[in-house]
Design a protein around this motif. Structure first.
Motif, PDB file in Angstrom:
ATOM      1  N   THR A 160       0.910  -1.206  -0.038  1.00 22.69           N
ATOM      2  CA  THR A 160      -0.180  -0.046   0.077  1.00 22.69           C
ATOM      3  C   THR A 160       0.753   1.263   0.064  1.00 22.69           C
ATOM      4  OG1 THR A 160      -0.141  -0.360   2.248  1.00 22.69           O
ATOM      5  CG2 THR A 160      -2.113  -0.971   1.092  1.00 22.69           C
ATOM      6  N   PRO A 161       2.061   1.446   0.775  1.00 23.47           N
ATOM      7  CA  PRO A 161       2.731   2.477   0.833  1.00 23.47           C
ATOM      8  C   PRO A 161       3.515   2.625  -0.867  1.00 23.47           C
ATOM      9  CG  PRO A 161       3.231   1.489   2.940  1.00 23.47           C
ATOM     10  CD  PRO A 161       2.229   0.643   1.852  1.00 23.47           C
ATOM     11  N   LEU A 162       3.808   1.727  -1.077  1.00 28.17           N
ATOM     12  CA  LEU A 162       4.718   1.544  -2.349  1.00 28.17           C
ATOM     13  C   LEU A 162       3.603   2.022  -3.529  1.00 28.17           C
ATOM     14  CD1 LEU A 162       6.787  -1.798  -2.794  1.00 28.17           C
ATOM     15  CD2 LEU A 162       7.503   0.570  -2.794  1.00 28.17           C
ATOM     16  N   THR A 163       2.313   1.796  -3.635  1.00 23.62           N
ATOM     17  CA  THR A 163       1.298   2.035  -4.630  1.00 23.62           C
ATOM     18  C   THR A 163       1.109   3.678  -4.309  1.00 23.62           C
ATOM     19  OG1 THR A 163       0.091  -0.045  -4.347  1.00 23.62           O
ATOM     20  CG2 THR A 163      -1.093   1.908  -5.226  1.00 23.62           C
ATOM     21  N   ALA A 164       1.007   4.141  -3.120  1.00 26.91           N
ATOM     22  CA  ALA A 164       0.732   5.607  -3.005  1.00 26.91           C
ATOM     23  C   ALA A 164       2.008   6.383  -3.323  1.00 26.91           C
ATOM     24  CB  ALA A 164       0.513   5.992  -1.430  1.00 26.91           C
ATOM     25  N   SER A 165       3.319   6.100  -3.331  1.00 27.35           N
ATOM     26  CA  SER A 165       4.576   6.628  -3.525  1.00 27.35           C
ATOM     27  C   SER A 165       4.637   6.681  -5.011  1.00 27.35           C
ATOM     28  CB  SER A 165       5.804   6.121  -2.987  1.00 27.35           C
ATOM     29  OG  SER A 165       5.986   4.647  -3.304  1.00 27.35           O
ATOM     30  N   MET A 166       4.192   5.499  -5.937  1.00 27.64           N
ATOM     31  CA  MET A 166       4.054   5.587  -7.319  1.00 27.64           C
ATOM     32  C   MET A 166       3.415   6.548  -8.020  1.00 27.64           C
ATOM     33  SD  MET A 166       6.493   3.434  -8.067  1.00 27.64           S
ATOM     34  CE  MET A 166       7.568   3.984  -6.548  1.00 27.64           C
ATOM     35  N   PHE A 167       2.298   6.983  -7.239  1.00 29.68           N
ATOM     36  CA  PHE A 167       1.122   8.044  -7.779  1.00 29.68           C
ATOM     37  C   PHE A 167       2.049   9.337  -7.961  1.00 29.68           C
ATOM     38  CE2 PHE A 167      -2.526   5.745  -6.020  1.00 29.68           C
ATOM     39  CZ  PHE A 167      -2.751   4.739  -7.300  1.00 29.68           C
ATOM     40  N   ASP A 168       2.696   9.868  -6.708  1.00 29.66           N
ATOM     41  CA  ASP A 168       3.203  11.116  -6.602  1.00 29.66           C
ATOM     42  C   ASP A 168       4.654  10.825  -7.360  1.00 29.66           C
ATOM     43  OD1 ASP A 168       0.953  12.241  -5.599  1.00 29.66           O
ATOM     44  OD2 ASP A 168       1.718  11.602  -3.466  1.00 29.66           O
ATOM     45  N   GLY A 169       5.417   9.689  -7.097  1.00 27.40           N
ATOM     46  CA  GLY A 169       6.492   9.775  -7.961  1.00 27.40           C
ATOM     47  C   GLY A 169       6.693   9.756  -9.375  1.00 27.40           C
ATOM     48  N   SER A 170       5.509   9.350  -9.762  1.00 29.66           N
ATOM     49  CA  SER A 170       5.334   9.560 -11.343  1.00 29.66           C
ATOM     50  C   SER A 170       5.418  11.016 -11.806  1.00 29.66           C
ATOM     51  CB  SER A 170       4.122   8.808 -11.749  1.00 29.66           C
ATOM     52  OG  SER A 170       2.836   9.637 -11.296  1.00 29.66           O
ATOM     53  N   ALA A 171       5.279  12.031 -10.962  1.00 34.70           N
ATOM     54  CA  ALA A 171       5.430  13.209 -11.278  1.00 34.70           C
ATOM     55  C   ALA A 171       6.868  13.444 -12.088  1.00 34.70           C
ATOM     56  CB  ALA A 171       5.231  14.218 -10.197  1.00 34.70           C
ATOM     57  N   ASN A 172       7.716  12.540 -11.908  1.00 34.39           N
ATOM     58  CA  ASN A 172       9.090  12.725 -12.535  1.00 34.39           C
ATOM     59  C   ASN A 172       9.104  12.626 -13.917  1.00 34.39           C
ATOM     60  OD1 ASN A 172      10.961  12.908 -10.383  1.00 34.39           O
ATOM     61  ND2 ASN A 172      10.371  10.888  -9.733  1.00 34.39           N
ATOM     62  N   VAL A 173       7.953  12.003 -14.553  1.00 38.27           N
ATOM     63  CA  VAL A 173       7.740  12.078 -15.693  1.00 38.27           C
ATOM     64  C   VAL A 173       7.567  13.421 -16.557  1.00 38.27           C
ATOM     65  CG1 VAL A 173       5.738  11.230 -17.848  1.00 38.27           C
ATOM     66  CG2 VAL A 173       6.405   9.827 -16.024  1.00 38.27           C
ATOM     67  N   LEU A 221      11.065   8.819  -1.508  1.00 37.01           N
ATOM     68  CA  LEU A 221      11.840   8.702  -0.478  1.00 37.01           C
ATOM     69  C   LEU A 221      11.053   8.550   0.909  1.00 37.01           C
ATOM     70  CD1 LEU A 221      14.549  11.147  -1.124  1.00 37.01           C
ATOM     71  CD2 LEU A 221      14.753   8.874  -1.215  1.00 37.01           C
ATOM     72  N   THR A 222       9.839   9.041   0.954  1.00 38.30           N
ATOM     73  CA  THR A 222       8.804   8.685   2.262  1.00 38.30           C
ATOM     74  C   THR A 222       8.361   7.307   2.272  1.00 38.30           C
ATOM     75  OG1 THR A 222       8.170  11.091   1.832  1.00 38.30           O
ATOM     76  CG2 THR A 222       6.824   9.657   3.274  1.00 38.30           C
ATOM     77  N   THR A 223       8.767   6.540   1.259  1.00 39.01           N
ATOM     78  CA  THR A 223       7.859   5.197   1.312  1.00 39.01           C
ATOM     79  C   THR A 223       8.545   4.325   2.195  1.00 39.01           C
ATOM     80  OG1 THR A 223       7.911   5.221  -1.245  1.00 39.01           O
ATOM     81  CG2 THR A 223       7.872   2.911  -0.275  1.00 39.01           C
ATOM     82  N   PRO A 224       9.979   4.171   2.519  1.00 39.53           N
ATOM     83  CA  PRO A 224      10.297   3.527   3.686  1.00 39.53           C
ATOM     84  C   PRO A 224       9.658   3.783   5.112  1.00 39.53           C
ATOM     85  CG  PRO A 224      12.284   3.998   2.448  1.00 39.53           C
ATOM     86  CD  PRO A 224      10.933   4.819   2.018  1.00 39.53           C
ATOM     87  N   VAL A 225       9.445   5.097   5.339  1.00 40.86           N
ATOM     88  CA  VAL A 225       8.736   5.588   6.468  1.00 40.86           C
ATOM     89  C   VAL A 225       7.181   5.206   6.539  1.00 40.86           C
ATOM     90  CG1 VAL A 225       7.877   7.808   7.847  1.00 40.86           C
ATOM     91  CG2 VAL A 225      10.352   7.555   6.626  1.00 40.86           C
ATOM     92  N   ALA A 226       6.772   5.294   5.241  1.00 35.22           N
ATOM     93  CA  ALA A 226       5.241   4.779   5.290  1.00 35.22           C
ATOM     94  C   ALA A 226       5.080   3.371   5.629  1.00 35.22           C
ATOM     95  CB  ALA A 226       4.581   5.210   4.162  1.00 35.22           C
ATOM     96  N   ILE A 227       6.139   2.484   5.053  1.00 33.17           N
ATOM     97  CA  ILE A 227       6.160   0.949   5.288  1.00 33.17           C
ATOM     98  C   ILE A 227       6.321   0.813   6.789  1.00 33.17           C
ATOM     99  CG2 ILE A 227       7.310  -0.995   4.708  1.00 33.17           C
ATOM    100  CD1 ILE A 227       7.628  -0.101   1.959  1.00 33.17           C
ATOM    101  N   ALA A 228       7.222   1.376   7.417  1.00 31.25           N
ATOM    102  CA  ALA A 228       7.641   1.293   8.797  1.00 31.25           C
ATOM    103  C   ALA A 228       6.306   1.604   9.773  1.00 31.25           C
ATOM    104  CB  ALA A 228       8.952   1.880   9.013  1.00 31.25           C
ATOM    105  N   LEU A 229       5.718   2.803   9.361  1.00 34.58           N
ATOM    106  CA  LEU A 229       4.442   3.004  10.149  1.00 34.58           C
ATOM    107  C   LEU A 229       3.320   2.151  10.007  1.00 34.58           C
ATOM    108  CD1 LEU A 229       3.392   5.343  11.994  1.00 34.58           C
ATOM    109  CD2 LEU A 229       2.534   6.710   9.835  1.00 34.58           C
ATOM    110  N   CYS A 230       3.083   1.639   8.607  1.00 34.08           N
ATOM    111  CA  CYS A 230       1.891   0.702   8.681  1.00 34.08           C
ATOM    112  C   CYS A 230       2.207  -0.592   9.270  1.00 34.08           C
ATOM    113  CB  CYS A 230       1.629   0.641   7.221  1.00 34.08           C
ATOM    114  SG  CYS A 230       1.080   2.035   6.441  1.00 34.08           S
ATOM    115  N   SER A 231       3.501  -0.909   9.208  1.00 36.82           N
ATOM    116  CA  SER A 231       3.854  -2.359   9.788  1.00 36.82           C
ATOM    117  C   SER A 231       3.844  -2.335  11.399  1.00 36.82           C
ATOM    118  CB  SER A 231       5.450  -2.553   9.369  1.00 36.82           C
ATOM    119  OG  SER A 231       5.239  -2.788   7.827  1.00 36.82           O
TER     120      SER A 231
END
Length: 453
Positions: A33-46, A201-211
């Motif tokens: 779930t955090p990976l999915t959310a980070s991909m949404f905003d990370g895709s702005a690199n396009v 870069l926030t993805t690891p923080v979100a993963i740790a928080l949700c876990s």
């Protein structure tokens, strides 16, 4: 699918392992779930890649066509990786089993309390560790959507998304109206880079928080609302430093917000597995309608309104109004989740104590003298537990056995007789070091059996 009648099994209260092949990787959900959310905003690199290609001399039509072919190729490969209908059924079965484990654990806790297998101190510890189920079997979609926690979450997400969408679409115009031209241009260029980068870069923080807070929704929602309010507050001040801080906080706040939102809906104890997909789909539609449509109205207000008199003041007025609503929801959501969790645990604790009190009452009624049946065999409970006489064993509380048997299965009479342990009279002392209370082998309960009967 209830376990066999066993005081030792109740005392452990450990859920049985899932069948082989079911939910092979249960710990991946807080990662996905955090990976999915980070991909949404990370895709702005396009957009950065498009800018580089365009200013390097490539026509915009060539850039768009190349990107279309690339996404079609990736989509075709992804299609072959989608699960089959049989795998989907297996996944739904896995989620249903995960959801039902909390219900089974609650039933075991109440049964163990009624069996006298747990002391009050152990009961309180087990209640604090149990996962909670927040819906009844057969709950409809309307009931799930009208639940207070769902309503608060969706309204908070919609208002936060509205503020963030308006911020993204008008960021350059806002900076040019609030700051000098050079500072505004530099800040816009910085935002284009830090927003997608910090989101990923926030993805690891979100993963740790949700876990770490998997079933403690009030904790990770408190972190989400605090970071969202921090971003919203920083953007209210028309200074270059505060606007830079807001730009830096925007990506992490947005990624953490959406990661915890998806994680909340993916919790089997919160929503039935067979309704999760529709809950997420309809919720996303609600958030999109309230979060992505009104920015056009807000932009029209900025352009054509007569009050406040300046464009910069109108931008600040819009953000202040949105932030007031978001702040109220940010306080209400985690407080409600924490309060509901406390009430649910108190209700479960009260049920366990009522079961234990009912069991003691039944025991004392059954311990009164009754006509003695034929003496038990040499392998009976009297000999195995060292009772004073075979006649004493004839007064065991059989009614309590029948009560427990109706809750957890239908054991044979020999199993009932061999596994029963009477409950001592109150006051109940604290649990022993093993945590098994009066039911522990060689514990304090053994000294009460003979004298009590």
């Amino acid at each position: 699918n209830q376990p066999p009648f066993s005081v030792q099994a109740y005392a452990s209260l450990e859920p049985a392992p899932l069948p082989s092949g079911i939910q092979a990787y249960p710990s991946l959900e807080p990662v996905i779930t955090p990976l999915t959310a980070s991909m949404f905003d990370g895709s702005a690199n396009v957009f950065l890649l498009w800018k580089l290609a365009f200013f390097a001399g490539a026509p915009l039509s060539a850039v768009a066509t190349g990107w279309l072919l690339l996404t079609m190729a990736i989509g075709s490969v992804t299609w072959w990786l989608l699960p089959s209908p049989a795998q989907n059924r297996l996944a739904r079965t896995s989620l249903s089993l995960r959801q039902s484990r909390s219900t089974r654990q609650e039933q075991r806790l109440i049964a163990a309390s009624a069996a006298g297998a747990l002391s009050p101190a152990v009961i309180e510890g087990r209640v604090a560790a149990l996962p909670l189920q927040w819906y009844s079997d057969g709950a409809s979609l309307a009931q799930l959507f009208l639940r207070t926690d769902t309503v608060l979450l969706l309204v908070f997400m919609a208002m936060a998304n509205l503020n963030q969408s308006f911020y993204m679409t008008t960021f350059q115009d806002q900076m040019l109206d609030l700051l000098p031209h050079e500072q505004a241009t530099s800040l816009v260029q910085t935002f284009d880079v830090v927003f997608p980068s910090l989101s990923m870069l926030t993805t690891p923080v979100a993963i740790a928080l949700c876990s770490a807070c998997a079933d403690r929704e009030h904790l990770y929602m408190a972190a989400v609302t605090a970071l969202t309010c921090l971003f919203g507050t920083l953007q209210l001040f028309p200074y270059a430093s505060t606007q830079l801080a807001a730009a830096l906080a925007f990506g992490p706040a947005r990624t953490l917000q959406w990661a915890c939102y998806f994680h909340f809906f993916a919790t089997p104890a919160r929503y039935p597995p067979d309704k999760m997909g529709r809950m997420v789909g309809y919720s996303n539609l609600f958030i999109a309608l309230l979060g992505d449509g009104p920015p056009y109205l807000l932009t029209a207000f900025i352009r054509y309104a007569l009050f406040p008199t300046t464009v910069a003041a109108r931008y600040i007025a819009v953000h202040v109004g949105l932030q007031i609503v978001i702040s109220a929801l940010a306080v209400a959501l985690p407080l409600h989740l924490a309060h509901a969790r406390s009430l649910r645990r108190q209700a479960l604790l009260a049920s366990s104590y009522r079961a234990a009190a009912s069991a003691r009452h039944t025991f004392y009624d059954d311990a009164r003298p009754h006509p003695s049946p034929p003496p038990p065999s040499s392998g009976s409970l009297a000999s195995s537990r060292g009772l004073a006489s075979p006649g004493a064993a004839s007064n065991l509380p059989t009614a309590r056995l029948l009560l427990l048997g109706s809750q957890v299965g239908s054991p044979s009479p020999s199993e009932r007789q061999s596994q029963l342990r009477p409950t001592p009279p109150p006051p109940v002392p604290a649990a022993d070091e093993g945590g098994e209370g009066w039911a522990a082998e060689g514990g304090a309960g053994d000294g009460f059996v003979g004298p009590l009967l």
